[in-house]
Design a protein around this motif. Structure first.
Motif, mmCIF file in Angstrom:
data_model
loop_
_atom_site.group_PDB
_atom_site.id
_atom_site.type_symbol
_atom_site.label_atom_id
_atom_site.label_comp_id
_atom_site.label_asym_id
_atom_site.label_seq_id
_atom_site.Cartn_x
_atom_site.Cartn_y
_atom_site.Cartn_z
ATOM 1 N N PHE A 116 67.634 -0.931 68.218
ATOM 2 C CA PHE A 116 68.152 -2.289 68.114
ATOM 3 C C PHE A 116 67.010 -3.198 67.707
ATOM 4 O O PHE A 116 65.872 -3.037 68.162
ATOM 5 C CB PHE A 116 68.719 -2.752 69.463
ATOM 6 C CG PHE A 116 69.017 -4.229 69.533
ATOM 7 C CD1 PHE A 116 70.143 -4.762 68.928
ATOM 8 C CD2 PHE A 116 68.161 -5.100 70.205
ATOM 9 C CE1 PHE A 116 70.413 -6.122 68.978
ATOM 10 C CE2 PHE A 116 68.418 -6.463 70.263
ATOM 11 C CZ PHE A 116 69.551 -6.971 69.648
ATOM 12 N N TYR A 117 67.316 -4.165 66.843
ATOM 13 C CA TYR A 117 66.329 -5.202 66.541
ATOM 14 C C TYR A 117 67.067 -6.510 66.315
ATOM 15 O O TYR A 117 68.235 -6.540 65.916
ATOM 16 C CB TYR A 117 65.495 -4.838 65.298
ATOM 17 C CG TYR A 117 66.135 -5.287 64.008
ATOM 18 C CD1 TYR A 117 65.774 -6.487 63.408
ATOM 19 C CD2 TYR A 117 67.140 -4.526 63.408
ATOM 20 C CE1 TYR A 117 66.385 -6.920 62.236
ATOM 21 C CE2 TYR A 117 67.755 -4.955 62.240
ATOM 22 C CZ TYR A 117 67.377 -6.151 61.661
ATOM 23 O OH TYR A 117 67.994 -6.582 60.520
ATOM 24 N N GLU A 118 66.388 -7.617 66.587
ATOM 25 C CA GLU A 118 66.943 -8.929 66.261
ATOM 26 C C GLU A 118 65.826 -9.960 66.266
ATOM 27 O O GLU A 118 64.874 -9.876 67.046
ATOM 28 C CB GLU A 118 68.051 -9.340 67.241
ATOM 29 C CG GLU A 118 68.789 -10.599 66.770
ATOM 30 C CD GLU A 118 70.050 -10.906 67.558
ATOM 31 O OE1 GLU A 118 70.521 -12.058 67.464
ATOM 32 O OE2 GLU A 118 70.554 -10.015 68.269
ATOM 33 N N ILE A 119 65.993 -10.935 65.401
ATOM 34 C CA ILE A 119 65.034 -12.028 65.252
ATOM 35 C C ILE A 119 65.540 -13.244 66.020
ATOM 36 O O ILE A 119 66.733 -13.576 65.977
ATOM 37 C CB ILE A 119 64.859 -12.405 63.763
ATOM 38 C CG1 ILE A 119 64.500 -11.174 62.924
ATOM 39 C CG2 ILE A 119 63.814 -13.502 63.591
ATOM 40 C CD1 ILE A 119 63.242 -10.477 63.340
ATOM 41 N N MET B 8 62.251 -5.314 68.984
ATOM 42 C CA MET B 8 62.654 -4.019 68.451
ATOM 43 C C MET B 8 62.626 -3.024 69.603
ATOM 44 O O MET B 8 61.612 -2.899 70.301
ATOM 45 C CB MET B 8 61.674 -3.601 67.351
ATOM 46 C CG MET B 8 62.104 -2.444 66.504
ATOM 47 S SD MET B 8 60.986 -2.264 65.086
ATOM 48 C CE MET B 8 59.462 -1.873 65.918
ATOM 49 N N ALA B 9 63.741 -2.339 69.844
ATOM 50 C CA ALA B 9 63.833 -1.362 70.925
ATOM 51 C C ALA B 9 64.473 -0.100 70.370
ATOM 52 O O ALA B 9 65.508 -0.167 69.696
ATOM 53 C CB ALA B 9 64.669 -1.918 72.075
ATOM 54 N N THR B 10 63.869 1.049 70.651
ATOM 55 C CA THR B 10 64.373 2.302 70.102
ATOM 56 C C THR B 10 64.215 3.434 71.105
ATOM 57 O O THR B 10 63.643 3.271 72.185
ATOM 58 C CB THR B 10 63.618 2.715 68.820
ATOM 59 O OG1 THR B 10 62.291 3.152 69.188
ATOM 60 C CG2 THR B 10 63.516 1.564 67.821
ATOM 61 N N ASN B 11 64.687 4.600 70.684
ATOM 62 C CA ASN B 11 64.474 5.808 71.468
ATOM 63 C C ASN B 11 63.027 6.277 71.408
ATOM 64 O O ASN B 11 62.675 7.291 72.016
ATOM 65 C CB ASN B 11 65.419 6.923 70.998
ATOM 66 C CG ASN B 11 65.206 7.309 69.538
ATOM 67 O OD1 ASN B 11 64.268 6.842 68.880
ATOM 68 N ND2 ASN B 11 66.085 8.142 69.013
ATOM 69 N N GLY B 12 62.201 5.585 70.668
ATOM 70 C CA GLY B 12 60.795 5.947 70.508
ATOM 71 C C GLY B 12 60.551 6.804 69.288
ATOM 72 O O GLY B 12 59.527 6.660 68.605
ATOM 73 N N LEU B 13 61.483 7.660 68.970
ATOM 74 C CA LEU B 13 61.321 8.602 67.866
ATOM 75 C C LEU B 13 61.439 7.933 66.506
ATOM 76 O O LEU B 13 60.804 8.364 65.539
ATOM 77 C CB LEU B 13 62.351 9.729 67.985
ATOM 78 C CG LEU B 13 62.307 10.533 69.276
ATOM 79 C CD1 LEU B 13 63.472 11.517 69.336
ATOM 80 C CD2 LEU B 13 60.979 11.277 69.401
ATOM 81 N N ILE B 14 62.253 6.894 66.411
ATOM 82 C CA ILE B 14 62.442 6.205 65.126
ATOM 83 C C ILE B 14 61.683 4.882 65.075
ATOM 84 O O ILE B 14 61.839 4.119 64.127
ATOM 85 C CB ILE B 14 63.944 5.954 64.836
ATOM 86 C CG1 ILE B 14 64.531 4.954 65.850
ATOM 87 C CG2 ILE B 14 64.730 7.263 64.805
ATOM 88 C CD1 ILE B 14 65.879 4.376 65.428
ATOM 89 N N GLY C 234 71.630 -1.070 66.216
ATOM 90 C CA GLY C 234 72.259 -2.356 66.503
ATOM 91 C C GLY C 234 71.400 -3.519 66.048
ATOM 92 O O GLY C 234 70.171 -3.424 65.983
ATOM 93 N N THR C 235 72.040 -4.631 65.756
ATOM 94 C CA THR C 235 71.343 -5.875 65.435
ATOM 95 C C THR C 235 72.264 -7.037 65.774
ATOM 96 O O THR C 235 73.267 -6.861 66.462
ATOM 97 C CB THR C 235 70.902 -5.902 63.958
ATOM 98 O OG1 THR C 235 70.075 -7.055 63.733
ATOM 99 C CG2 THR C 235 72.081 -5.930 63.011
ATOM 100 N N GLY C 236 71.899 -8.232 65.316
ATOM 101 C CA GLY C 236 72.713 -9.405 65.611
ATOM 102 C C GLY C 236 72.683 -10.394 64.465
ATOM 103 O O GLY C 236 71.927 -10.236 63.505
ATOM 104 N N PHE C 237 73.512 -11.431 64.571
ATOM 105 C CA PHE C 237 73.514 -12.539 63.623
ATOM 106 C C PHE C 237 73.049 -13.776 64.380
ATOM 107 O O PHE C 237 73.834 -14.400 65.097
ATOM 108 C CB PHE C 237 74.908 -12.764 63.036
ATOM 109 C CG PHE C 237 75.428 -11.600 62.245
ATOM 110 C CD1 PHE C 237 74.609 -10.901 61.376
ATOM 111 C CD2 PHE C 237 76.747 -11.195 62.381
ATOM 112 C CE1 PHE C 237 75.088 -9.816 60.641
ATOM 113 C CE2 PHE C 237 77.243 -10.127 61.653
ATOM 114 C CZ PHE C 237 76.407 -9.431 60.780
ATOM 115 N N PRO C 238 71.771 -14.146 64.271
ATOM 116 C CA PRO C 238 71.224 -15.230 65.088
ATOM 117 C C PRO C 238 71.940 -16.558 64.901
ATOM 118 O O PRO C 238 72.433 -16.883 63.804
ATOM 119 C CB PRO C 238 69.765 -15.315 64.609
ATOM 120 C CG PRO C 238 69.465 -13.962 64.056
ATOM 121 C CD PRO C 238 70.739 -13.496 63.443
#
Length: 286
Positions: free
Chosen positions: A224-227, A264-270, A175-179
């Motif tokens: 998920f990541y977003e700036i 940045m938030a992940t399952n840790g593995l990626i 997932g991401t976003g459009f700031p």
């Protein structure tokens, strides 16, 4: 809406978590009742950064309910802060010395709410001496209430949450976003999207960072990541991810704090693979 069976965080006999759950549920029910009834939409930081009377009413309700139980606690809500990244950073700095700080986004996904697109949430977090100890994200349209307590796990409808098991970006839904910051954060985020699109199974932007983080915690997204986000976008969801076995950092891989804006938030593995791709694309914003 019961969640954790273990002894919750309390002060003066009152459970922080119970207050957060009840407050989010009441605000969410009211927000849901107002879908399709928006009388006025105002522009904040940019033409893409919007606010309605429902955002303001929801924050007032949340503030009143929380401070009725905990009148000496500090409160940081999105609608009480002037628009723009500088004002957001200053507002957080002003309450940085608070022992207990409630961090609230009364409607995360206002644009979705305005258009009747059913993906928005109420986000409520409580930090103790700068560390998030309670996080609640409530999706009123699906009646899904995600709850986390530090050290006690994360739950949805009494079921314990766990992150997904994908170990490579090529297997991952991210997932991401459009700031809303079209001049600063958006081009950086788009650079990340361009770099990641060929590398991942697919990307999603549904318009609520708090719910995206909850979905990472629930294993629905691998990451998920977003700036250019703010503390009220991230705080509750970050604890959900951490308590579900995932990892949350800034986009340079440094530990999450309330001041992180590029997350940045992940399952840790990626996590390292995602961070490397953003780094190589010049898309960390740092």
């Amino acid at each position: 809406m019961t969640t954790v069976n273990q002894e919750p965080y309390r002060v003066g006999g009152k459970s922080f978590t119970a207050v957060a759950i009840n407050t989010a549920a009441k605000a969410g029910e009211w927000i849901k009742s107002r879908v399709g009834e928006i009388r006025r939409v105002d522009v904040k930081y940019s033409s893409h950064d919007l606010v309605t009377e429902v955002d303001k009413g929801s924050e007032k309700m949340i503030r009143n309910l929380i401070l009725t139980h905990f009148p000496h606690h500090a409160f940081l809500g999105e609608e009480g802060v002037e628009p723009g990244p500088e004002a957001s950073a200053a507002a957080l700095e002003n309450v940085s010395d608070a022992e207990y700080l409630w961090i609230v986004d009364p409607i995360d996904g206002t644009t979705n709410f305005i258009h009747g697109f059913p993906f928005f949430s109420v986000s409520i977090a409580l930090a103790y001496k700068g560390e998030v100890i309670v996080g609640v994200v409530y999706d009123p349209m699906r009646d899904e209430l995600f709850v986390a307590e530090k050290g006690k796990g994360a739950y949805l409808k009494a079921a314990k949450l766990g992150v997904s098991g994908e170990s490579a970006l090529s297997e991952s839904l991210v997932g991401t976003g459009f700031p809303a910051d079209r001049e600063g954060a958006l081009p950086i985020n788009l650079a990340g999207i361009n770099a990641l699109m060929p590398k991942v199974r697919n990307l999603r932007n549904a318009g609520s960072a708090a719910l995206h983080l909850a979905y990472v915690a629930a294993g629905r997204l691998s990451g998920f990541y977003e700036i250019g986000l703010n503390a009220w976008d991230i705080a509750a969801g970050a604890l959900l991810v951490q308590e579900s076995g995932g990892r949350v950092t800034d986009t340079a891989g440094q530990p999450y704090t309330l001041g992180v804006r590029n997350v940045m938030a992940t399952n840790g593995l990626i996590h390292e693979e995602l961070q490397n791709e953003l780094q190589q694309a010049g898309a960390t914003g740092l």
